[in-house]
Motif scaffolding. Structure first.
Motif, PDB file in Angstrom:
ATOM      1  N   VAL A  77       0.836  -1.204   0.000  1.00  0.00           N
ATOM      2  CA  VAL A  77       0.000   0.000   0.000  1.00  0.00           C
ATOM      3  C   VAL A  77       0.874   1.259   0.000  1.00  0.00           C
ATOM      4  O   VAL A  77       2.008   1.248   0.465  1.00  0.00           O
ATOM      5  N   ASN A  78       0.339   2.349  -0.522  1.00  0.00           N
ATOM      6  CA  ASN A  78       1.095   3.595  -0.662  1.00  0.00           C
ATOM      7  C   ASN A  78       1.626   4.131   0.663  1.00  0.00           C
ATOM      8  O   ASN A  78       2.720   4.680   0.718  1.00  0.00           O
ATOM      9  N   ASP A  79       0.849   4.000   1.731  1.00  0.00           N
ATOM     10  CA  ASP A  79       1.311   4.485   3.034  1.00  0.00           C
ATOM     11  C   ASP A  79       2.569   3.745   3.484  1.00  0.00           C
ATOM     12  O   ASP A  79       3.480   4.342   4.044  1.00  0.00           O
ATOM     13  N   ALA A  80       2.612   2.447   3.228  1.00  0.00           N
ATOM     14  CA  ALA A  80       3.788   1.656   3.602  1.00  0.00           C
ATOM     15  C   ALA A  80       4.995   2.063   2.764  1.00  0.00           C
ATOM     16  O   ALA A  80       6.121   2.102   3.268  1.00  0.00           O
ATOM     17  N   ILE A  81       4.777   2.380   1.487  1.00  0.00           N
ATOM     18  CA  ILE A  81       5.874   2.821   0.620  1.00  0.00           C
ATOM     19  C   ILE A  81       6.445   4.141   1.116  1.00  0.00           C
ATOM     20  O   ILE A  81       7.659   4.317   1.198  1.00  0.00           O
ATOM     21  N   ALA A  82       5.573   5.081   1.437  1.00  0.00           N
ATOM     22  CA  ALA A  82       6.031   6.385   1.940  1.00  0.00           C
ATOM     23  C   ALA A  82       6.821   6.222   3.228  1.00  0.00           C
ATOM     24  O   ALA A  82       7.882   6.829   3.399  1.00  0.00           O
ATOM     25  N   LEU A  83       6.334   5.392   4.121  1.00  0.00           N
ATOM     26  CA  LEU A  83       7.026   5.137   5.381  1.00  0.00           C
ATOM     27  C   LEU A  83       8.367   4.448   5.138  1.00  0.00           C
ATOM     28  O   LEU A  83       9.386   4.807   5.731  1.00  0.00           O
ATOM     29  N   ARG A  84       8.385   3.476   4.231  1.00  0.00           N
ATOM     30  CA  ARG A  84       9.620   2.778   3.875  1.00  0.00           C
ATOM     31  C   ARG A  84      10.654   3.737   3.304  1.00  0.00           C
ATOM     32  O   ARG A  84      11.821   3.719   3.680  1.00  0.00           O
ATOM     33  N   ASN A  85      10.224   4.593   2.376  1.00  0.00           N
ATOM     34  CA  ASN A  85      11.142   5.559   1.778  1.00  0.00           C
ATOM     35  C   ASN A  85      11.702   6.521   2.811  1.00  0.00           C
ATOM     36  O   ASN A  85      12.886   6.861   2.789  1.00  0.00           O
ATOM     37  N   TYR A  86      10.859   6.946   3.736  1.00  0.00           N
ATOM     38  CA  TYR A  86      11.298   7.860   4.794  1.00  0.00           C
ATOM     39  C   TYR A  86      12.378   7.204   5.666  1.00  0.00           C
ATOM     40  O   TYR A  86      13.445   7.767   5.891  1.00  0.00           O
ATOM     41  N   TYR A  87      12.102   5.997   6.144  1.00  0.00           N
ATOM     42  CA  TYR A  87      13.052   5.327   7.030  1.00  0.00           C
ATOM     43  C   TYR A  87      14.295   4.850   6.291  1.00  0.00           C
ATOM     44  O   TYR A  87      15.386   4.829   6.852  1.00  0.00           O
ATOM     45  N   THR A  88      14.160   4.475   5.023  1.00  0.00           N
ATOM     46  CA  THR A  88      15.324   4.092   4.232  1.00  0.00           C
ATOM     47  C   THR A  88      16.257   5.270   4.066  1.00  0.00           C
ATOM     48  O   THR A  88      17.475   5.151   4.231  1.00  0.00           O
ATOM     49  N   SER A  89      15.708   6.444   3.759  1.00  0.00           N
ATOM     50  CA  SER A  89      16.523   7.653   3.624  1.00  0.00           C
ATOM     51  C   SER A  89      17.202   8.002   4.945  1.00  0.00           C
ATOM     52  O   SER A  89      18.378   8.373   4.975  1.00  0.00           O
ATOM     53  N   ALA A  90      16.475   7.877   6.037  1.00  0.00           N
ATOM     54  CA  ALA A  90      17.047   8.189   7.347  1.00  0.00           C
ATOM     55  C   ALA A  90      18.137   7.196   7.727  1.00  0.00           C
ATOM     56  O   ALA A  90      19.160   7.568   8.290  1.00  0.00           O
ATOM     57  N   TYR A  91      17.943   5.915   7.410  1.00  0.00           N
ATOM     58  CA  TYR A  91      18.873   4.869   7.813  1.00  0.00           C
ATOM     59  C   TYR A  91      20.110   4.813   6.918  1.00  0.00           C
ATOM     60  O   TYR A  91      21.224   4.669   7.395  1.00  0.00           O
ATOM     61  N   THR A  92      19.920   4.909   5.589  1.00  0.00           N
ATOM     62  CA  THR A  92      21.036   4.765   4.657  1.00  0.00           C
ATOM     63  C   THR A  92      21.626   6.090   4.200  1.00  0.00           C
ATOM     64  O   THR A  92      22.705   6.122   3.635  1.00  0.00           O
ATOM     65  N   GLY A  93      20.884   7.184   4.391  1.00  0.00           N
ATOM     66  CA  GLY A  93      21.361   8.486   3.958  1.00  0.00           C
ATOM     67  C   GLY A  93      21.084   8.789   2.497  1.00  0.00           C
ATOM     68  O   GLY A  93      21.532   9.802   1.970  1.00  0.00           O
ATOM     69  N   LYS A  94      20.364   7.919   1.810  1.00  0.00           N
ATOM     70  CA  LYS A  94      20.016   8.175   0.415  1.00  0.00           C
ATOM     71  C   LYS A  94      18.619   7.628   0.127  1.00  0.00           C
ATOM     72  O   LYS A  94      18.140   6.718   0.791  1.00  0.00           O
ATOM     73  N   SER A  95      17.998   8.215  -0.873  1.00  0.00           N
ATOM     74  CA  SER A  95      16.647   7.790  -1.245  1.00  0.00           C
ATOM     75  C   SER A  95      16.702   6.531  -2.094  1.00  0.00           C
ATOM     76  O   SER A  95      17.631   6.349  -2.875  1.00  0.00           O
ATOM     77  N   PRO A  96      15.711   5.655  -1.966  1.00  0.00           N
ATOM     78  CA  PRO A  96      15.677   4.457  -2.819  1.00  0.00           C
ATOM     79  C   PRO A  96      15.565   4.841  -4.287  1.00  0.00           C
ATOM     80  O   PRO A  96      14.886   5.802  -4.632  1.00  0.00           O
ATOM     81  N   SER A  97      16.231   4.073  -5.156  1.00  0.00           N
ATOM     82  CA  SER A  97      16.214   4.389  -6.585  1.00  0.00           C
ATOM     83  C   SER A  97      14.978   3.828  -7.288  1.00  0.00           C
ATOM     84  O   SER A  97      14.656   4.247  -8.388  1.00  0.00           O
ATOM     85  N   SER A  98      14.305   2.867  -6.675  1.00  0.00           N
ATOM     86  CA  SER A  98      13.091   2.311  -7.266  1.00  0.00           C
ATOM     87  C   SER A  98      12.053   2.092  -6.178  1.00  0.00           C
ATOM     88  O   SER A  98      12.368   2.074  -4.998  1.00  0.00           O
TER      89      SER A  98
END
Length: 129
Positions: A77-98
């Motif tokens: 679901v879109n909410d999970a994607i937004a949350l995933r992208n937020y935490y991925t950026s915070a954890y890895t320091g970069k935004s997911p490419s896909s």
């Protein structure tokens, strides 16, 4: 039970377990394949469900003998994607490419202190004449 050689990240929040795995989020068209090695570090046999994000729905999962494995594709679901992208950026320091559209889930069973291998590739669709 996962082995992606430092390429798989799991971020847990109080309500969600989010996954970020760049190799799994690759488009598997044009004959690309993803090899998944599942390792059991325990001294007893273990069976569990493997689940990670994928981009395409036209895929197939094969075991090390080339036999197709039963799997499920669960929409993300879109909410999970937004949350995933937020935490991925915070954890890895970069935004997911896909952005994955599905979560691939299948059952695996691994011997004590052993491993098993799966290959994920584009599903070969047969044409009817």
């Amino acid at each position: 039970m996962w082995m992606f050689r430092n390429q798989f990240s799991t971020v847990s929040t109080s309500e969600h377990k989010l996954s970020y795995c760049p190799p799994a989020e690759t488009d598997l068209s044009s004959s690309k394949k993803l090899v998944v090695v599942v390792y059991n570090s325990l001294g007893w046999k273990r069976s569990d469900v493997i689940r990670f994000p994928v981009v395409s729905e036209i895929i197939a999962v094969y075991d090390s003998n080339g036999k197709e494995v039963e799997y499920q594709l669960l929409p993300i679901v879109n909410d999970a994607i937004a949350l995933r992208n937020y935490y991925t950026s915070a954890y890895t320091g970069k935004s997911p490419s896909s952005t994955p559209k599905y979560s691939l889930a299948f059952t695996t069973s691994v011997t004590p202190l052993g491993f098993t291998t799966y290959v994920i590739s584009q599903q070969h669709l047969s044409t009817f004449e």
